[in-house]
Design an enzyme around this catalytic site. Structure first.
Site, PDB file in Angstrom:
ATOM      1  N   SER A 243     -10.385  -1.503   4.267  1.00 44.06           N
ATOM      2  CA  SER A 243      -9.523  -1.812   5.421  1.00 44.06           C
ATOM      3  C   SER A 243      -9.088  -0.510   6.072  1.00 44.06           C
ATOM      4  O   SER A 243      -8.523   0.356   5.401  1.00 44.06           O
ATOM      5  CB  SER A 243      -8.260  -2.537   4.970  1.00 44.06           C
ATOM      6  OG  SER A 243      -8.583  -3.708   4.290  1.00 44.06           O
TER       7      SER A 243
ATOM      8  N   GLU B 155      -4.425   2.432   7.476  1.00 44.70           N
ATOM      9  CA  GLU B 155      -4.182   2.441   6.037  1.00 44.70           C
ATOM     10  C   GLU B 155      -4.883   3.659   5.437  1.00 44.70           C
ATOM     11  O   GLU B 155      -4.433   4.254   4.476  1.00 44.70           O
ATOM     12  CB  GLU B 155      -4.751   1.148   5.413  1.00 44.70           C
ATOM     13  CG  GLU B 155      -4.370   0.979   3.970  1.00 44.70           C
ATOM     14  CD  GLU B 155      -5.328   0.106   3.181  1.00 44.70           C
ATOM     15  OE1 GLU B 155      -5.534   0.429   1.998  1.00 44.70           O
ATOM     16  OE2 GLU B 155      -5.844  -0.863   3.728  1.00 44.70           O
TER      17      GLU B 155
ATOM     18  N   ARG C 177       0.834  -1.218   0.000  1.00 43.98           N
ATOM     19  CA  ARG C 177       0.000   0.000   0.000  1.00 43.98           C
ATOM     20  C   ARG C 177       0.866   1.266   0.000  1.00 43.98           C
ATOM     21  O   ARG C 177       0.538   2.261   0.645  1.00 43.98           O
ATOM     22  CB  ARG C 177      -0.923   0.040   1.232  1.00 43.98           C
ATOM     23  CG  ARG C 177      -1.884  -1.107   1.351  1.00 43.98           C
ATOM     24  CD  ARG C 177      -2.930  -1.060   0.236  1.00 43.98           C
ATOM     25  NE  ARG C 177      -4.022  -1.966   0.527  1.00 43.98           N
ATOM     26  CZ  ARG C 177      -4.012  -3.267   0.233  1.00 43.98           C
ATOM     27  NH1 ARG C 177      -2.970  -3.795  -0.378  1.00 43.98           N
ATOM     28  NH2 ARG C 177      -5.041  -4.022   0.519  1.00 43.98           N
TER      29      ARG C 177
HETATM   30  N1  EPU Z   1      -9.684 -12.719  10.052  1.00 43.61           N
HETATM   31  C1  EPU Z   1     -10.124 -12.941  11.329  1.00 43.61           C
HETATM   32  N2  EPU Z   1     -11.358 -12.510  11.675  1.00 43.61           N
HETATM   33  C2  EPU Z   1     -12.166 -11.900  10.776  1.00 43.61           C
HETATM   34  C3  EPU Z   1     -11.726 -11.675   9.461  1.00 43.61           C
HETATM   35  C4  EPU Z   1     -10.472 -12.095   9.120  1.00 43.61           C
HETATM   36  O1  EPU Z   1      -9.440 -13.521  12.153  1.00 43.61           O
HETATM   37  O2  EPU Z   1     -13.287 -11.553  11.174  1.00 43.61           O
HETATM   38  C5  EPU Z   1      -8.354 -13.216   9.690  1.00 43.61           C
HETATM   39  C6  EPU Z   1      -8.488 -14.570   9.023  1.00 43.61           C
HETATM   40  O3  EPU Z   1      -7.442 -15.391   9.429  1.00 43.61           O
HETATM   41  C7  EPU Z   1      -8.333 -14.225   7.553  1.00 43.61           C
HETATM   42  C8  EPU Z   1      -7.308 -13.126   7.657  1.00 43.61           C
HETATM   43  O4  EPU Z   1      -7.719 -12.365   8.790  1.00 43.61           O
HETATM   44  O5  EPU Z   1      -7.925 -15.300   6.797  1.00 43.61           O
HETATM   45  C9  EPU Z   1      -7.203 -12.247   6.462  1.00 43.61           C
HETATM   46  O6  EPU Z   1      -8.488 -11.722   6.159  1.00 43.61           O
HETATM   47  P1  EPU Z   1      -8.807 -11.240   4.683  1.00 43.61           P
HETATM   48  O7  EPU Z   1      -8.640 -12.332   3.737  1.00 43.61           O
HETATM   49  O8  EPU Z   1     -10.148 -10.566   4.715  1.00 43.61           O
HETATM   50  O9  EPU Z   1      -7.669 -10.197   4.368  1.00 43.61           O
HETATM   51  P2  EPU Z   1      -7.106  -8.974   5.181  1.00 43.61           P
HETATM   52  O10 EPU Z   1      -5.659  -9.194   5.359  1.00 43.61           O
HETATM   53  O11 EPU Z   1      -7.901  -8.727   6.411  1.00 43.61           O
HETATM   54  C10 EPU Z   1      -6.449  -7.704   3.012  1.00 43.61           C
HETATM   55  C11 EPU Z   1      -6.626  -6.335   2.414  1.00 43.61           C
HETATM   56  C12 EPU Z   1      -8.038  -6.198   1.845  1.00 43.61           C
HETATM   57  C13 EPU Z   1      -8.247  -7.278   0.778  1.00 43.61           C
HETATM   58  C14 EPU Z   1      -8.063  -8.637   1.472  1.00 43.61           C
HETATM   59  C15 EPU Z   1      -8.177  -9.790   0.506  1.00 43.61           C
HETATM   60  C16 EPU Z   1      -5.158  -4.951   3.781  1.00 43.61           C
HETATM   61  C17 EPU Z   1      -5.047  -3.851   4.782  1.00 43.61           C
HETATM   62  N3  EPU Z   1      -6.398  -5.333   3.444  1.00 43.61           N
HETATM   63  O12 EPU Z   1      -7.328  -7.790   4.126  1.00 43.61           O
HETATM   64  O13 EPU Z   1      -8.093  -4.957   1.185  1.00 43.61           O
HETATM   65  O14 EPU Z   1      -9.555  -7.200   0.236  1.00 43.61           O
HETATM   66  O15 EPU Z   1      -6.725  -8.701   2.042  1.00 43.61           O
HETATM   67  O16 EPU Z   1      -7.056  -9.858  -0.285  1.00 43.61           O
HETATM   68  O17 EPU Z   1      -4.138  -5.437   3.305  1.00 43.61           O
HETATM   69  C18 EPU Z   1      -8.740  -2.715   1.366  1.00 43.61           C
HETATM   70  O18 EPU Z   1      -7.560  -2.434   1.211  1.00 43.61           O
HETATM   71  O19 EPU Z   1      -9.621  -1.823   1.542  1.00 43.61           O
HETATM   72  C19 EPU Z   1      -9.135  -4.099   1.415  1.00 43.61           C
HETATM   73  C20 EPU Z   1     -10.374  -4.491   1.685  1.00 43.61           C
END
Ligand code: EPU
Length: 400
Positions: free
Chosen positions: A266, A396, A178
């Protein structure tokens, strides 16, 4: 054409839906318009916005907000690889690269929809991310194992200091998580992205390694073959359009619909910590939840992420890298997990709330949240994650 308005309501220009005004708002339609803008004369500070999807306006904006309406998608080169061009060196694996030039004001998801319709690979995993193309190249948006830098060839800008047009090869943009050269303090606000040239591909190059994506895609392929009573062949069925459809389904299931509930996606970045720090967090989690408990995390070695701790994620890369020195290793832990562990999931505070299905997202729950309520929640989340895990969360979302 340039349109200027004063004390412009910005509610519909930021996806958080903060009810704020800009002293001066200026929107332009073409690259040539930029030359006519007297940057020295503009009310300061100057903020260039895209879809306003990664911003938290903390108050009325005292300066000038600029917005680009540069709106075109044009194929520059289709599969003809001129070996004198640098992009050919970079895309050795792509036998039919397609160079596409896209205006900064194009809604990023409209570009993804266009690419899927054209059968072009590269941006399908980035479907349904709010925001515009110019901002995507500044922010290096990413989702489901793909970052926009992976498909950027060149970023074209207007340099407001030297008053000239310049372009940056992808390597010169210094992309990180990012992050880019356009966000660092020296260059911030100086360059205005006018258009971005992407390298897409006619050859299939699906990226399906992320979480549930593969399982969902396999389910879709099975459904498709049973409907068509064909022998199953994922190769023929897998298209950018299918992956786009699945990504949109996944995103709609866990993220708030921007047109219904205001948010900036996020709110926090996923923190990166040392291996030792992660070991402490893991042993505390096992003590709390039992010895079989797995803390989701991604090992980072040489900028490559290897997912761990989730059964559905592949372990292929772990084996490949078993000989890499441990001292270079860091660990990315999902902020969503930490925030959930601190009990924030679904909690409300005035008009603001932590999204139930993805606690990394803070929402304008009532539609009438004040910036202070969002910031109050942000501060309390940061404090409790620090207290429980000793980890500093960083937003972010840009606060302006
Ligand atoms: N998780 C939990 N509890 C929850 C939700 C998630 O424990 O309620 C844990 C789970 O282990 C899950 C992990 O968090 O597998 C990762 O969750 P997710 O796949 O939703 O990805 P993220 O790391 O939380 C990032 C990006 C998102 C993007 C997703 C999917 C960042 C800051 N965010 O989120 O980007 O959609 O990966 O690739 O890197 C955005 O930037 O606005 C955005 C939504």
């Amino acid at each position: 054409m340039i349109r200027t308005s004063y004390y412009q309501d910005l509610t519909k220009m930021n996806t958080f839906g903060m009810k704020v005004k800009a002293r001066c708002f200026m929107e332009y339609d073409s690259v040539a318009d930029l030359v006519d803008i007297e940057f020295e004369e503009l009310a300061r500070p100057v903020l260039h916005i895209g879809g306003g999807s990664n911003l938290l306006f903390t108050d009325d904006f005292k300066g000038t907000v600029l917005h680009s309406n540069i709106d075109f998608i044009e194929i520059l080169e289709d599969g003809n690889c001129d070996t004198s061009e640098r992009h050919c060196e970079r895309s050795v694996a792509i036998s039919t690269p397609v160079l596409v030039s896209v205006g900064a004001g194009v809604v990023f998801d409209d570009f993804c929809a266009w690419a899927a319709k054209e059968g072009l690979w590269g941006v399908e995993n980035l479907s349904y991310i709010p925001g515009e193309v110019g901002a995507s190249a500044v922010q290096n948006i990413g989702a489901y194992g793909v970052e926009v830098k992976d498909v950027i060839h060149k970023v074209y800008c207007y340099d407001t200091l030297e008053e000239e047009f310049v372009n940056f090869d992808v390597e010169e943009c210094c992309y990180g998580y990012r992050d880019s050269i356009f966000k660092n303090s020296e260059f911030k606000g100086r360059y205005i992205v006018t258009h971005v040239v992407f390298t897409l591909s006619r050859d299939p190059r699906p990226v399906l390694d992320y979480g549930h994506l593969k399982t969902e895609i396999e389910r879709c392929c099975e459904e498709h073959s049973s409907r068509h009573s064909e022998e199953r062949s994922d190769v023929g069925i897998l298209t950018p359009a299918l992956i786009r459809k699945v990504i949109i389904k996944i995103r709609k299931e866990k993220l708030p619909e921007p047109s219904v509930v205001g948010s900036a996606g996020s709110f926090f970045k996923n923190p990166v910590i040392s291996l030792e720090h992660f070991a402490r967090i893991e042993s505390a989690a096992k003590a709390e939840h039992g010895p079989d408990y797995k803390v989701p995390h991604y090992i980072i070695e040489n900028q490559t992420l290897t997912p761990h701790g989730e059964d559905q994620l592949p372990s292929r890369h772990c084996e490949e890298r078993s000989d890499v020195a441990i001292s270079t290793t860091t660990v990315k832990v999902p902020a969503a997990w930490m925030i959930e562990q601190c009990g924030w999931k679904g909690r409300r505070s005035g008009g603001a709330a932590v999204w139930e299905k993805q606690p990394l997202v803070i929402v304008n729950y009532t539609g009438n949240a004040y910036p202070e309520e969002i910031i109050g929640l942000e501060k309390r989340i940061i404090a409790s994650v620090k207290a429980k895990f000793g980890v500093d969360l960083h937003p972010e979302v840009e606060h302006v």
